[in-house]
Design a protein around this motif. Structure first.
Motif, PDB file in Angstrom:
ATOM      1  N   ALA A   1      16.301   1.033   4.187  1.00 34.63           N
ATOM      2  CA  ALA A   1      17.452   1.746   3.655  1.00 34.63           C
ATOM      3  C   ALA A   1      17.595   3.071   4.402  1.00 34.63           C
ATOM      4  O   ALA A   1      16.616   3.642   4.881  1.00 34.63           O
ATOM      5  CB  ALA A   1      17.260   1.996   2.163  1.00 34.63           C
ATOM      6  N   SER A   2      18.816   3.532   4.469  1.00 37.73           N
ATOM      7  CA  SER A   2      19.124   4.778   5.159  1.00 37.73           C
ATOM      8  C   SER A   2      18.251   5.941   4.653  1.00 37.73           C
ATOM      9  O   SER A   2      17.777   6.756   5.448  1.00 37.73           O
ATOM     10  CB  SER A   2      20.611   5.067   4.949  1.00 37.73           C
ATOM     11  OG  SER A   2      20.968   6.281   5.471  1.00 37.73           O
ATOM     12  N   GLU A   3      17.975   5.969   3.355  1.00 37.66           N
ATOM     13  CA  GLU A   3      17.190   7.074   2.770  1.00 37.66           C
ATOM     14  C   GLU A   3      15.742   7.070   3.262  1.00 37.66           C
ATOM     15  O   GLU A   3      15.043   8.074   3.128  1.00 37.66           O
ATOM     16  CB  GLU A   3      17.148   6.994   1.233  1.00 37.66           C
ATOM     17  CG  GLU A   3      18.480   6.894   0.533  1.00 37.66           C
ATOM     18  CD  GLU A   3      19.043   5.477   0.540  1.00 37.66           C
ATOM     19  OE1 GLU A   3      20.097   5.284   1.198  1.00 37.66           O
ATOM     20  OE2 GLU A   3      18.448   4.571  -0.057  1.00 37.66           O
ATOM     21  N   SER A   4      15.277   5.919   3.783  1.00 40.15           N
ATOM     22  CA  SER A   4      13.888   5.843   4.250  1.00 40.15           C
ATOM     23  C   SER A   4      13.805   5.717   5.771  1.00 40.15           C
ATOM     24  O   SER A   4      12.750   5.420   6.321  1.00 40.15           O
ATOM     25  CB  SER A   4      13.190   4.630   3.614  1.00 40.15           C
ATOM     26  OG  SER A   4      13.076   4.788   2.225  1.00 40.15           O
ATOM     27  N   ASP A   5      14.939   5.941   6.441  1.00 44.12           N
ATOM     28  CA  ASP A   5      15.000   5.655   7.869  1.00 44.12           C
ATOM     29  C   ASP A   5      14.657   6.862   8.737  1.00 44.12           C
ATOM     30  O   ASP A   5      14.533   6.737   9.950  1.00 44.12           O
ATOM     31  CB  ASP A   5      16.400   5.131   8.214  1.00 44.12           C
ATOM     32  CG  ASP A   5      16.486   4.568   9.612  1.00 44.12           C
ATOM     33  OD1 ASP A   5      15.586   3.792   9.993  1.00 44.12           O
ATOM     34  OD2 ASP A   5      17.442   4.917  10.349  1.00 44.12           O
ATOM     35  N   GLY A   6      14.497   8.022   8.113  1.00 46.47           N
ATOM     36  CA  GLY A   6      14.207   9.209   8.923  1.00 46.47           C
ATOM     37  C   GLY A   6      15.464   9.788   9.533  1.00 46.47           C
ATOM     38  O   GLY A   6      15.502  10.096  10.723  1.00 46.47           O
ATOM     39  N   ASP A   7      16.482   9.943   8.735  1.00 44.12           N
ATOM     40  CA  ASP A   7      17.752  10.510   9.184  1.00 44.12           C
ATOM     41  C   ASP A   7      17.498  11.883   9.832  1.00 44.12           C
ATOM     42  O   ASP A   7      16.984  12.788   9.180  1.00 44.12           O
ATOM     43  CB  ASP A   7      18.670  10.637   7.950  1.00 44.12           C
ATOM     44  CG  ASP A   7      19.996  11.300   8.276  1.00 44.12           C
ATOM     45  OD1 ASP A   7      20.197  11.730   9.434  1.00 44.12           O
ATOM     46  OD2 ASP A   7      20.835  11.389   7.356  1.00 44.12           O
ATOM     47  N   PRO A   8      17.860  12.020  11.121  1.00 42.60           N
ATOM     48  CA  PRO A   8      17.591  13.284  11.825  1.00 42.60           C
ATOM     49  C   PRO A   8      18.157  14.519  11.123  1.00 42.60           C
ATOM     50  O   PRO A   8      17.606  15.610  11.242  1.00 42.60           O
ATOM     51  CB  PRO A   8      18.275  13.074  13.178  1.00 42.60           C
ATOM     52  CG  PRO A   8      18.266  11.594  13.375  1.00 42.60           C
ATOM     53  CD  PRO A   8      18.452  11.004  12.003  1.00 42.60           C
TER      54      PRO A   8
ATOM     55  N   ALA B   1       0.830  -1.199   0.000  1.00 43.93           N
ATOM     56  CA  ALA B   1       0.000   0.000   0.000  1.00 43.93           C
ATOM     57  C   ALA B   1       0.866   1.251   0.000  1.00 43.93           C
ATOM     58  O   ALA B   1       2.043   1.213   0.364  1.00 43.93           O
ATOM     59  CB  ALA B   1      -0.909   0.012   1.231  1.00 43.93           C
ATOM     60  N   HIS B   2       0.251   2.341  -0.411  1.00 38.82           N
ATOM     61  CA  HIS B   2       0.903   3.646  -0.314  1.00 38.82           C
ATOM     62  C   HIS B   2       0.053   4.571   0.551  1.00 38.82           C
ATOM     63  O   HIS B   2      -1.160   4.636   0.402  1.00 38.82           O
ATOM     64  CB  HIS B   2       1.096   4.269  -1.700  1.00 38.82           C
ATOM     65  CG  HIS B   2       1.571   5.691  -1.608  1.00 38.82           C
ATOM     66  ND1 HIS B   2       2.876   6.003  -1.326  1.00 38.82           N
ATOM     67  CD2 HIS B   2       0.897   6.868  -1.681  1.00 38.82           C
ATOM     68  CE1 HIS B   2       2.994   7.329  -1.248  1.00 38.82           C
ATOM     69  NE2 HIS B   2       1.810   7.875  -1.461  1.00 38.82           N
TER      70      HIS B   2
ATOM     71  N   LEU C   1       9.946   9.966  -1.118  1.00 32.29           N
ATOM     72  CA  LEU C   1       9.121   8.786  -0.855  1.00 32.29           C
ATOM     73  C   LEU C   1       9.899   7.778  -0.003  1.00 32.29           C
ATOM     74  O   LEU C   1      11.004   7.392  -0.359  1.00 32.29           O
ATOM     75  CB  LEU C   1       8.711   8.147  -2.184  1.00 32.29           C
ATOM     76  CG  LEU C   1       7.800   6.928  -2.061  1.00 32.29           C
ATOM     77  CD1 LEU C   1       6.394   7.352  -1.655  1.00 32.29           C
ATOM     78  CD2 LEU C   1       7.762   6.161  -3.375  1.00 32.29           C
ATOM     79  N   TYR C   2       9.309   7.396   1.114  1.00 31.50           N
ATOM     80  CA  TYR C   2       9.929   6.390   1.982  1.00 31.50           C
ATOM     81  C   TYR C   2       9.388   5.012   1.619  1.00 31.50           C
ATOM     82  O   TYR C   2       8.175   4.847   1.440  1.00 31.50           O
ATOM     83  CB  TYR C   2       9.611   6.672   3.457  1.00 31.50           C
ATOM     84  CG  TYR C   2      10.537   7.671   4.127  1.00 31.50           C
ATOM     85  CD1 TYR C   2      11.298   8.567   3.382  1.00 31.50           C
ATOM     86  CD2 TYR C   2      10.647   7.713   5.509  1.00 31.50           C
ATOM     87  CE1 TYR C   2      12.147   9.475   4.006  1.00 31.50           C
ATOM     88  CE2 TYR C   2      11.490   8.624   6.141  1.00 31.50           C
ATOM     89  CZ  TYR C   2      12.231   9.502   5.387  1.00 31.50           C
ATOM     90  OH  TYR C   2      13.068  10.387   6.004  1.00 31.50           O
TER      91      TYR C   2
ATOM     92  N   VAL D   1       5.344  -1.224   1.791  1.00 33.84           N
ATOM     93  CA  VAL D   1       4.531  -0.048   2.101  1.00 33.84           C
ATOM     94  C   VAL D   1       5.375   1.182   1.768  1.00 33.84           C
ATOM     95  O   VAL D   1       6.556   1.241   2.099  1.00 33.84           O
ATOM     96  CB  VAL D   1       4.130  -0.042   3.601  1.00 33.84           C
ATOM     97  CG1 VAL D   1       3.659   1.338   4.051  1.00 33.84           C
ATOM     98  CG2 VAL D   1       3.039  -1.081   3.860  1.00 33.84           C
ATOM     99  N   THR D   2       4.773   2.139   1.079  1.00 33.38           N
ATOM    100  CA  THR D   2       5.463   3.403   0.848  1.00 33.38           C
ATOM    101  C   THR D   2       4.659   4.514   1.510  1.00 33.38           C
ATOM    102  O   THR D   2       3.435   4.420   1.629  1.00 33.38           O
ATOM    103  CB  THR D   2       5.611   3.705  -0.654  1.00 33.38           C
ATOM    104  OG1 THR D   2       4.326   3.636  -1.267  1.00 33.38           O
ATOM    105  CG2 THR D   2       6.546   2.710  -1.336  1.00 33.38           C
TER     106      THR D   2
END
Ligand code: C2O
Ligand code: CU
Ligand code: CU
Length: 730
Positions: free
Chosen positions: A187-194, A95-96, A206-207, A138-139
């Motif tokens: 992945a780091s790009e979807s991890d919520g890097d502070p 799902a998105h 897009l995560y 899930v995105t």
């Protein structure tokens, strides 16, 4: 720090005005009166009493009074978070979602004087529960839509940002947000890097959450650098549940008998708004406990079993939970999945960030029985017994209806222990207060908690993907720190006490394996004072920077949070593909042999990416995304240049190609199998004629267009095509 006590002038409330017919010649003395709402008014003792107030004495002043807010426990029903509704796809599967972070109002207790401004995912406190299933992606588009009441984008936080801290020392007062899915392997790009927190009016890229992990209770929450404590306090937290077939096959409570409970402590101003210190403090403890956004709620239960997914969503407060009758409950899961078997217990300590999946059985209680979920953990923790405790959490009222009375399964899932010998590297992390002054902000020197004395941007740990490491947390301080690692699931190896002797860490006892309910997959571990806790983890799948930190948000924001960089082993190529001589109906194979971790492969033909399955020319492809590409039932149209792109998670890429060569006249290898032998001889001619006579598809060489592609009819065209190629020698 306490916000100043609000003073309101005496109002003519109940008993405040005397009947004009009975004038009182002597004016009565007045004083400060604390109302249950926390407001202070200046009235007479009698007037104060009539309003259920606490009179502070004649001539006392509201300016000097500290008026506690008094709320009746268990008057509001427990809210059950809704299931998030996807934009496309379906909840519980691929799902998105489009989720906005917005400001809204929320009433935390019906006796509070008013609503609080909160920040909430899609306006929900806590956010809606995202339902996911193992292996189904899930995105989410997370969008910062924080606006003022006049609809303009916010430029300031609702709470006070302390610009001495790292993060706001750069982003200033702007209320940036970034969402982290706690416990997710992403992945780091979807991890919520502070470092990538984004301001109002913008969104994250897009995560993608692949959900390639076992059923577990995850939670999403804000992770803005240096303001995580403020953003989570404002309400940015919600559940994210991953389910899988193994869990579905177990007979454990589900549906209305499965409830996620987000437990958080908060403090309020008399008007019902949130109270939080204006400058950073090393701990925050609220005097009220919320469950799913209500102070001390109640829930009516059926006489049967319930699965409660407990989340300690407090900023700093540890919870030691028990039922008021000391009844036994069964823990069935930890942070990142189910335990091997239900673990019977009557108390559970949960530090901030940790989850515990527990089953409580209400079957044996008489209808009408009331059971309180209680907390006994001191604040700070472990502290001294009784200090700082908020004892009430919520109440269960046993109803008349019968619920889930099935027995719990004796075993749940396999949790294979990671062998200690598998670890290639051991790292030590010293947890302590360090006398550091950051910039001009000397006032916060005392509050700096550090890991090995280093800061957020000091990146020195570089675990290699595909390897296992032991991380040793050494707590040289008087309070517990819940240490959380992103990316990995770990197992606790053991706990060991130590003392400092002449500046050295000296163990004072043996290494003790964790208690039963810690023997599952974890992402957060409590490290008690003067204790060494060893955890073991496999570093898998994703390269890049990932945070690890104390989950006491006040510590995390200043400076008990650092980053490791997951790196790739070298990508080396052992062998590359060779040209392949094929002919009609034969099988062709191209192979690369590469070593590295988590390599991905993609084959192309003449630059076009290949997919597994029929090609449309009569041949079939397998291994389009593997080291070996196979083409079965080759046809002339398959001739071309085949190339493989090999990539590792660090984006190292290599490309190697080879050609598919094809000789239409080379049909026979002399064994009458029709496979090519690389030489066009009389055998081939005889074999063709033989097959042509019986109309075998092997003889179907020409589609009439002279391309040699089969047209599923063996005709004179095919004969002519064969002779032409035979004469040409291929
Ligand atoms: Cu729950 Cu780094 O987070
Ligand atoms: Cu996390
Ligand atoms: Cu800490």
């Amino acid at each position: 720090m306490l916000a100043p006590t609000r003073s309101v002038s005496a109002f003519s409330g109940i008993g405040g005005r005397r009947a004009p017919t009975t004038p009182n010649p002597c004016p009565q003395p007045t004083g400060a009166c604390c109302l249950p709402s926390g407001f202070c008014i200046t009235v007479t003792a009698a007037n104060c009493l009539a309003q259920n107030g606490t009179y502070n004495g004649d001539n006392s002043l509201c300016a000097d009074a500290t008026c506690p807010i008094i709320l009746t426990p268990y008057v509001d029903a427990l809210p059950i978070p809704d299931t998030a509704v996807p934009t496309t796809g379906s909840a519980g599967g691929a799902a998105h979602y489009d989720i906005d972070i917005v400001e809204t109002t929320h009433r935390f207790h019906s006796e509070l004087a008013g609503d609080a401004w909160v920040w909430a995912y899609d306006g929900k406190y806590p956010g809606d529960t995202i339902e996911a299933f193992k292996g189904q992606t899930v995105t989410v588009n997370w969008f910062n839509n924080l606006r003022n009441e006049d609809n303009t984008l916010k430029t300031q936080h609702r709470l006070n940002i302390d610009t001495c801290l790292h993060g706001p020392d750069i982003t200033g007062l702007v209320p940036v947000v970034v969402t982290h899915l706690h416990g997710a392997k992403v992945a780091s790009e979807s991890d919520g890097d502070p470092d990538t927190a984004f301001p109002p009016g913008t969104g994250a890229p897009l995560y993608t959450y692949p959900n390639n992990q076992d059923a577990c209770t995850l939670w999403y929450h804000d992770h803005g650098l240096g303001i995580t404590r403020l953003n989570v306090y404002m309400g940015l937290a919600g559940f994210y549940l991953i389910r899988d077939d193994a869990e579905d096959a177990l007979n454990i409570p589900r549906g209305e008998n499965e409830i996620a409970l987000a437990i958080q402590d908060r403090a309020f101003n008399p008007d019902g708004s949130f109270k939080y210190p204006a400058v950073h403090q090393e701990n925050f403890f609220g005097d009220f406990i919320l469950v799913n956004g209500k102070v001390w709620p109640y829930h009516t239960v059926k006489r049967g079993k319930y699965r409660f997914r407990l989340l300690n969503g407090c900023n700093s407060r540890t919870l030691t939970l028990a039922l008021s009758d000391n009844a036994t409950f069964w823990q069935i899961g930890t942070d990142m999945g189910l335990l091997p078997a239900p673990d019977a217990n009557n108390t559970h300590t949960n530090t901030p960030g940790e989850r515990a999946d527990i089953v409580v059985d209400f079957a044996s209680y008489a209808p009408g029985t009331e059971i309180i979920l209680q907390n006994s953990a001191p604040a700070p923790f472990p502290g001294s017994a009784g200090v700082g405790v908020v004892p009430n959490v919520m109440k269960f009222i046993v109803g008349a209806a019968t619920g889930d009375t099935d027995p719990l399964p004796a075993t749940l899932v396999d949790v294979p222990a990671i062998p200690e010998a598998e670890a290639a590297v051991t790292r030590d992390f010293l947890l302590r207060k360090t006398p550091v002054t950051i910039g001009a902000c000397d006032n916060v020197t005392q509050s700096i908690w550090t890991i090995n004395g280093l800061m957020w941007d000091d990146i020195v740990e570089r675990p290699v993907l595909g390897t296992t490491e032991i991380w040793t947390w050494i707590n040289r301080s008087g309070m517990s720190h819940p240490m959380h690692m992103h990316l990995v699931a770990f197992q606790i190896l053991d706990r060991q006490p130590f003392q400092m002797q002449a500046g050295e860490i000296v163990p004072t006892g043996p290494r003790v394996p964790p208690i039963m309910n810690e023997r599952g997959w974890k992402d957060t571990v409590r490290v008690d004072p003067f204790e060494i806790v060893r955890v073991i983890a496999r570093f898998e799948d994703y390269a890049g920077l990932f945070p690890y930190h104390c989950h006491i948000l006040e510590h995390e924001d200043h400076e008990m949070m650092r980053q490791f960089e997951a790196i790739c082993p070298p990508l080396t190529i052992e062998s590359t593909p060779n040209d392949v001589q094929a002919c009609k109906g034969s099988q062709a194979q191209f192979a690369v042999d590469a070593t590295g971790a988590y390599l991905s492969y993609q084959w192309t033909k003449d630059g076009q990416p290949l997919v597994d399955g029929p090609t449309g020319t009569g041949s079939t492809i397998t291994g389009a995304k593997a080291a070996t590409l196979s083409i079965a039932n080759v046809a002339l149209m398959d001739v071309g240049h085949y190339e493989c792109t090999i990539k590792d998670p660090c984006d190292e890429t290599r490309q190697y190609g080879a050609d598919l060569l094809y000789c239409p006249a080379d049909l026979d290898d002399g064994t009458q199998t029709g496979a090519c032998d690389g030489a066009v001889t009389i055998d081939d001619l005889l074999y063709f004629i033989d097959r042509f006579q019986v109309g075998d598809t092997i003889a179907d060489l020409d589609d009439g267009s002279g391309t040699g592609q089969g047209d599923s009819a063996v005709t004179i065209d095919d004969l002519l095509f064969y002779f032409e190629r035979f004469a040409a020698g291929c």
